[in-house]
Design a protein around this motif. Structure first.
Motif, PDB file in Angstrom:
ATOM      1  N   GLU A  49       0.837  -1.207   0.000  1.00 22.72           N
ATOM      2  CA  GLU A  49       0.000   0.000   0.000  1.00 22.72           C
ATOM      3  C   GLU A  49       0.871   1.257   0.000  1.00 22.72           C
ATOM      4  N   THR A  50       1.937   1.247   0.782  1.00 24.60           N
ATOM      5  CA  THR A  50       2.823   2.409   0.855  1.00 24.60           C
ATOM      6  C   THR A  50       3.495   2.683  -0.483  1.00 24.60           C
ATOM      7  N   LEU A  51       3.952   1.620  -1.137  1.00 23.52           N
ATOM      8  CA  LEU A  51       4.670   1.776  -2.408  1.00 23.52           C
ATOM      9  C   LEU A  51       3.721   1.923  -3.596  1.00 23.52           C
ATOM     10  N   GLY A  52       2.488   1.476  -3.423  1.00 28.46           N
ATOM     11  CA  GLY A  52       1.523   1.572  -4.512  1.00 28.46           C
ATOM     12  C   GLY A  52       1.738   0.539  -5.597  1.00 28.46           C
ATOM     13  N   VAL A  53       2.352  -0.588  -5.243  1.00 24.84           N
ATOM     14  CA  VAL A  53       2.581  -1.661  -6.218  1.00 24.84           C
ATOM     15  C   VAL A  53       2.270  -3.002  -5.570  1.00 24.84           C
ATOM     16  N   THR A  54       1.951  -3.988  -6.392  1.00 28.60           N
ATOM     17  CA  THR A  54       1.743  -5.357  -5.923  1.00 28.60           C
ATOM     18  C   THR A  54       3.079  -6.088  -5.972  1.00 28.60           C
ATOM     19  N   LEU A  55       3.520  -6.546  -4.822  1.00 27.90           N
ATOM     20  CA  LEU A  55       4.823  -7.201  -4.734  1.00 27.90           C
ATOM     21  C   LEU A  55       4.732  -8.712  -4.865  1.00 27.90           C
ATOM     22  N   LEU A  56       3.610  -9.288  -4.433  1.00 28.28           N
ATOM     23  CA  LEU A  56       3.471 -10.748  -4.403  1.00 28.28           C
ATOM     24  C   LEU A  56       2.224 -11.175  -5.156  1.00 28.28           C
ATOM     25  N   GLU A  57       2.311 -12.338  -5.764  1.00 30.54           N
ATOM     26  CA  GLU A  57       1.149 -12.993  -6.362  1.00 30.54           C
ATOM     27  C   GLU A  57       0.810 -14.181  -5.480  1.00 30.54           C
ATOM     28  N   ARG A  58      -0.291 -14.092  -4.774  1.00 25.30           N
ATOM     29  CA  ARG A  58      -0.666 -15.114  -3.802  1.00 25.30           C
ATOM     30  C   ARG A  58      -1.624 -16.106  -4.446  1.00 25.30           C
ATOM     31  N   THR A  59      -1.297 -17.393  -4.347  1.00 20.25           N
ATOM     32  CA  THR A  59      -2.207 -18.452  -4.781  1.00 20.25           C
ATOM     33  C   THR A  59      -2.469 -19.344  -3.577  1.00 20.25           C
ATOM     34  N   THR A  60      -3.331 -20.319  -3.755  1.00 22.08           N
ATOM     35  CA  THR A  60      -3.665 -21.197  -2.630  1.00 22.08           C
ATOM     36  C   THR A  60      -2.488 -22.075  -2.243  1.00 22.08           C
ATOM     37  N   ARG A  61      -1.562 -22.327  -3.145  1.00 17.95           N
ATOM     38  CA  ARG A  61      -0.489 -23.278  -2.873  1.00 17.95           C
ATOM     39  C   ARG A  61       0.867 -22.624  -2.653  1.00 17.95           C
ATOM     40  N   LYS A  62       1.105 -21.496  -3.282  1.00 14.54           N
ATOM     41  CA  LYS A  62       2.441 -20.922  -3.159  1.00 14.54           C
ATOM     42  C   LYS A  62       2.403 -19.411  -3.318  1.00 14.54           C
ATOM     43  N   VAL A  63       3.539 -18.799  -3.021  1.00 15.30           N
ATOM     44  CA  VAL A  63       3.701 -17.351  -3.148  1.00 15.30           C
ATOM     45  C   VAL A  63       4.724 -17.087  -4.244  1.00 15.30           C
ATOM     46  N   LEU A  65       6.743 -13.915  -6.591  1.00 14.04           N
ATOM     47  CA  LEU A  65       7.031 -12.496  -6.718  1.00 14.04           C
ATOM     48  C   LEU A  65       6.423 -11.962  -8.006  1.00 14.04           C
ATOM     49  N   SER A  66       5.780 -10.821  -7.924  1.00  6.43           N
ATOM     50  CA  SER A  66       5.318 -10.143  -9.131  1.00  6.43           C
ATOM     51  C   SER A  66       6.529  -9.554  -9.852  1.00  6.43           C
ATOM     52  N   PRO A  67       6.374  -9.106 -11.089  1.00  2.88           N
ATOM     53  CA  PRO A  67       7.498  -8.435 -11.761  1.00  2.88           C
ATOM     54  C   PRO A  67       8.050  -7.275 -10.936  1.00  2.88           C
ATOM     55  N   ALA A  68       7.157  -6.490 -10.325  1.00 11.02           N
ATOM     56  CA  ALA A  68       7.616  -5.387  -9.459  1.00 11.02           C
ATOM     57  C   ALA A  68       8.337  -5.948  -8.233  1.00 11.02           C
ATOM     58  N   GLY A  69       7.805  -7.036  -7.680  1.00 12.36           N
ATOM     59  CA  GLY A  69       8.443  -7.656  -6.524  1.00 12.36           C
ATOM     60  C   GLY A  69       9.840  -8.156  -6.826  1.00 12.36           C
ATOM     61  N   GLU A  70      10.023  -8.717  -8.024  1.00  4.69           N
ATOM     62  CA  GLU A  70      11.356  -9.181  -8.437  1.00  4.69           C
ATOM     63  C   GLU A  70      12.350  -8.024  -8.421  1.00  4.69           C
ATOM     64  N   ARG A  71      11.928  -6.880  -8.952  1.00  4.35           N
ATOM     65  CA  ARG A  71      12.831  -5.729  -9.028  1.00  4.35           C
ATOM     66  C   ARG A  71      13.117  -5.141  -7.652  1.00  4.35           C
ATOM     67  N   LEU A  72      12.083  -5.046  -6.824  1.00  5.91           N
ATOM     68  CA  LEU A  72      12.234  -4.356  -5.547  1.00  5.91           C
ATOM     69  C   LEU A  72      12.836  -5.244  -4.458  1.00  5.91           C
ATOM     70  N   ALA A  73      12.811  -6.564  -4.632  1.00  4.05           N
ATOM     71  CA  ALA A  73      13.387  -7.453  -3.616  1.00  4.05           C
ATOM     72  C   ALA A  73      14.876  -7.190  -3.450  1.00  4.05           C
ATOM     73  N   ALA A  74      15.565  -7.007  -4.581  1.00  4.26           N
ATOM     74  CA  ALA A  74      17.004  -6.731  -4.508  1.00  4.26           C
ATOM     75  C   ALA A  74      17.263  -5.396  -3.825  1.00  4.26           C
TER      76      ALA A  74
END
Length: 314
Positions: A49-63, A65-74
């Motif tokens: 919410e603070t960054l205004g981007v979706t960082l994770l793609e949540r499914t019932t089985r696993k988590v 990283l979204s494309p934005a999450g991949e970039r921002l994790a580093a």
């Protein structure tokens, strides 16, 4: 909202996101950083919410990283690393040899050198909170470069550009055999004898296994003696005592390991004997680098009674 009034992510939020990015599992990530799973999920959601981007793609089985999450994790990991360095620098300035020192040690060094290390720290650096982690080399190096560990005690060279090695000593390998073996207790054993031996080795991942294989190759042995392996030197020595073969031990391990059984003999190689080098290793440019060099010098002196060849200060 203007840039000046934009909300800033907290370190707790970044730490939670970095943990999820590493483990791709909320429960494992929460356990890794000592946070409850609901608190971790909330921290990541607030960060999104603070960054205004979706960082994770949540499914019932696993988590994932979204494309934005991949970039921002580093970026998040880099920020946390710099904050840790800032705290380390402040601690080093405040008072040397105080606070926590997270020391990583390989299993083929820990039982034989830790008594000396612990005694030195207890006597000379009583305000130092030494925390010991015994792991294999690859895990230790990853822990050091990633900031999880501060200092390593292990066999070198590592060949890692971002790591500075502070050599302590060289030590020879000896040949441990059953009592009836033709090389049992001999001196001046030629390296070429390794070509024909049934040599027992540690499991893959131990640097001592790789060193033993290198020694065998240098002796002209083409095949890899891997019929029987063990997770530790104590088990290897018991296998030798049981007559399953021979093994190589570093000199610092001989007294401890061969005292476990009367059915062992120690043979010594002709000069130059196969050997390994043991060192402390730190991140290049570490804030506490001067402390670690002083510790290395003190440790060299403390190790003087051991059957090793001490090295000049590095």
């Amino acid at each position: 909202m203007t840039a000046g009034k934009r909300r800033q992510p907290s370190l707790s939020q970044l730490r939670a996101f970095a943990a999820v990015a590493e483990h791709l599992h909320f429960r494992d990530a929460a356990a890794a950083i000592g946070m409850s799973q609901p608190a971790l999920s909330g921290a990541v959601a607030t960060l999104e919410e603070t960054l205004g981007v979706t960082l994770l793609e949540r499914t019932t089985r696993k988590v994932l990283l979204s494309p934005a999450g991949e970039r921002l994790a580093a970026r998040a990991k880099a920020v946390l690393t710099e904050v840790a360095a800032l705290l380390e620098e402040a601690e080093a300035v405040r008072a040397p040899f105080t606070g926590a020192l997270r020391l990583g040690v390989i299993p083929t060094v820990a039982p034989y050198l830790l008594p000396t290390v612990l005694g030195l720290v207890h006597d000379r650096y009583p305000d130092l909170d030494l925390q010991v982690h015994e792991e294999q080399t690859a895990s230790l190096v990853e822990g050091l470069t990633g900031g999880r560990l501060d200092l390593l005690l292990l066999a070198v060279p590592l060949g890692v550009p971002s790591v500075t090695e502070l050599p302590l000593f060289d030590e020879d390998f000896v040949l441990v055999t059953p009592p009836e073996h033709w090389l049992g207790g001999r001196e001046g054993i030629p390296r070429e004898a390794l070509r024909e031996l049934n040599l027992l080795l540690l499991d893959e991942g131990h640097c001592l296994r790789d060193q033993a294989l290198d020694i065998c190759r240098e002796a002209g042995r083409a095949d890899a003696p891997v019929a029987t392996t063990a997770a530790g030197l104590s088990t290897l020595v018991q296998l030798v005592a049981g007559g399953l073969g021979c093994t190589l031990l570093p000199r610092t391990a001989v007294t401890v390991e061969t005292s476990r059984s009367a059915r062992l003999l120690t043979g010594y190689f002709a000069d130059p004997a196969p050997s390994r080098r043991v060192a402390l290793a730190m991140r290049t440019g570490a804030a506490r680098g001067a402390e670690y060099r002083e510790l290395a010098a003190a440790l060299r002196e403390a190790l003087r009674p051991l059957p090793v060849r001490l090295l000049a200060h590095g």
